[in-house]
Design a protein around this motif. Structure first.
Motif, PDB file in Angstrom:
ATOM      1  N   MET A  93       0.814  -1.190   0.000  1.00 50.92           N
ATOM      2  CA  MET A  93       0.000   0.000   0.000  1.00 50.92           C
ATOM      3  C   MET A  93       0.865   1.263   0.000  1.00 50.92           C
ATOM      4  O   MET A  93       0.416   2.323   0.362  1.00 50.92           O
ATOM      5  CB  MET A  93      -0.925   0.031   1.206  1.00 50.92           C
ATOM      6  N   ALA A 138      -7.473   0.059  -1.533  1.00 43.76           N
ATOM      7  CA  ALA A 138      -7.017   0.431  -0.202  1.00 43.76           C
ATOM      8  C   ALA A 138      -8.008   1.398   0.435  1.00 43.76           C
ATOM      9  O   ALA A 138      -8.742   2.091  -0.264  1.00 43.76           O
ATOM     10  CB  ALA A 138      -5.648   1.091  -0.282  1.00 43.76           C
ATOM     11  N   LEU A 164      -3.629   5.667   8.541  1.00 47.00           N
ATOM     12  CA  LEU A 164      -3.463   4.222   8.418  1.00 47.00           C
ATOM     13  C   LEU A 164      -4.130   3.797   7.125  1.00 47.00           C
ATOM     14  O   LEU A 164      -5.231   4.259   6.811  1.00 47.00           O
ATOM     15  CB  LEU A 164      -4.112   3.501   9.599  1.00 47.00           C
ATOM     16  N   VAL A 165      -3.477   2.909   6.378  1.00 48.94           N
ATOM     17  CA  VAL A 165      -4.034   2.440   5.108  1.00 48.94           C
ATOM     18  C   VAL A 165      -4.223   0.935   5.208  1.00 48.94           C
ATOM     19  O   VAL A 165      -3.269   0.196   5.463  1.00 48.94           O
ATOM     20  CB  VAL A 165      -3.107   2.803   3.931  1.00 48.94           C
ATOM     21  N   PHE A 166      -5.459   0.502   5.009  1.00 51.59           N
ATOM     22  CA  PHE A 166      -5.812  -0.905   5.119  1.00 51.59           C
ATOM     23  C   PHE A 166      -6.197  -1.467   3.756  1.00 51.59           C
ATOM     24  O   PHE A 166      -6.827  -0.759   2.955  1.00 51.59           O
ATOM     25  CB  PHE A 166      -7.020  -1.076   6.062  1.00 51.59           C
ATOM     26  N   PRO A 167      -5.915  -2.743   3.502  1.00 44.82           N
ATOM     27  CA  PRO A 167      -6.466  -3.384   2.307  1.00 44.82           C
ATOM     28  C   PRO A 167      -7.992  -3.377   2.409  1.00 44.82           C
ATOM     29  O   PRO A 167      -8.550  -3.594   3.497  1.00 44.82           O
ATOM     30  CB  PRO A 167      -5.928  -4.810   2.366  1.00 44.82           C
ATOM     31  N   VAL A 201     -12.657   8.227   6.667  1.00 41.77           N
ATOM     32  CA  VAL A 201     -12.129   7.300   5.669  1.00 41.77           C
ATOM     33  C   VAL A 201     -12.230   7.948   4.292  1.00 41.77           C
ATOM     34  O   VAL A 201     -13.029   8.851   4.069  1.00 41.77           O
ATOM     35  CB  VAL A 201     -12.881   5.954   5.678  1.00 41.77           C
ATOM     36  N   GLY A 217      -9.814  -6.247   4.272  1.00 47.04           N
ATOM     37  CA  GLY A 217      -9.613  -6.218   5.721  1.00 47.04           C
ATOM     38  C   GLY A 217     -10.466  -5.155   6.382  1.00 47.04           C
ATOM     39  O   GLY A 217     -11.053  -5.373   7.448  1.00 47.04           O
ATOM     40  N   TRP A 218     -10.551  -3.975   5.754  1.00 49.11           N
ATOM     41  CA  TRP A 218     -11.384  -2.896   6.291  1.00 49.11           C
ATOM     42  C   TRP A 218     -12.855  -3.315   6.285  1.00 49.11           C
ATOM     43  O   TRP A 218     -13.581  -3.090   7.251  1.00 49.11           O
ATOM     44  CB  TRP A 218     -11.172  -1.608   5.503  1.00 49.11           C
ATOM     45  N   SER A 219     -13.279  -3.941   5.217  1.00 45.51           N
ATOM     46  CA  SER A 219     -14.666  -4.401   5.115  1.00 45.51           C
ATOM     47  C   SER A 219     -14.993  -5.405   6.222  1.00 45.51           C
ATOM     48  O   SER A 219     -16.053  -5.338   6.842  1.00 45.51           O
ATOM     49  CB  SER A 219     -14.908  -5.012   3.740  1.00 45.51           C
ATOM     50  N   SER A 220     -14.070  -6.314   6.490  1.00 46.81           N
ATOM     51  CA  SER A 220     -14.277  -7.293   7.570  1.00 46.81           C
ATOM     52  C   SER A 220     -14.372  -6.610   8.919  1.00 46.81           C
ATOM     53  O   SER A 220     -15.200  -6.967   9.755  1.00 46.81           O
ATOM     54  CB  SER A 220     -13.139  -8.312   7.585  1.00 46.81           C
ATOM     55  N   PHE A 221     -13.515  -5.618   9.150  1.00 43.76           N
ATOM     56  CA  PHE A 221     -13.537  -4.869  10.402  1.00 43.76           C
ATOM     57  C   PHE A 221     -14.872  -4.145  10.585  1.00 43.76           C
ATOM     58  O   PHE A 221     -15.503  -4.233  11.635  1.00 43.76           O
ATOM     59  CB  PHE A 221     -12.376  -3.874  10.442  1.00 43.76           C
TER      60      PHE A 221
END
Length: 69
Positions: A1, A34, A48-51, A27, A54-58
């Motif tokens: 990322m 990302a 912070l940069v998330f895939p 966001v 992963g963000w969707s799961s969180f």
């Protein structure tokens, strides 16, 4: 990322942020696959940069109450 230029990012406050000015998370949806996330009280602070998966799961876990004490 690495290498994401966030200077032109458009930010939106998370619907899960506290409405009284505390705990505000923003966001940006401009950088698929990302998801950059920042503290709205410190817009020039770290990001912070998330895939995206992963963000969707969180977000799903928060929505479903899986992360409560």
């Amino acid at each position: 990322m690495r290498g994401i230029d966030l200077r032109a990012a458009s930010w939106r406050k998370s619907s899960y942020s506290n409405s009284d000015g505390g705990e505000c998370v923003e966001v940006s949806d401009d950088f698929a696959p990302a998801v950059p996330v920042r503290d709205s009280k410190v817009p020039d602070g770290p990001v912070l940069v998330f895939p995206a998966p992963g963000w969707s799961s969180f977000v799903s876990a928060v929505r479903d109450g899986q992360l409560r004490d």
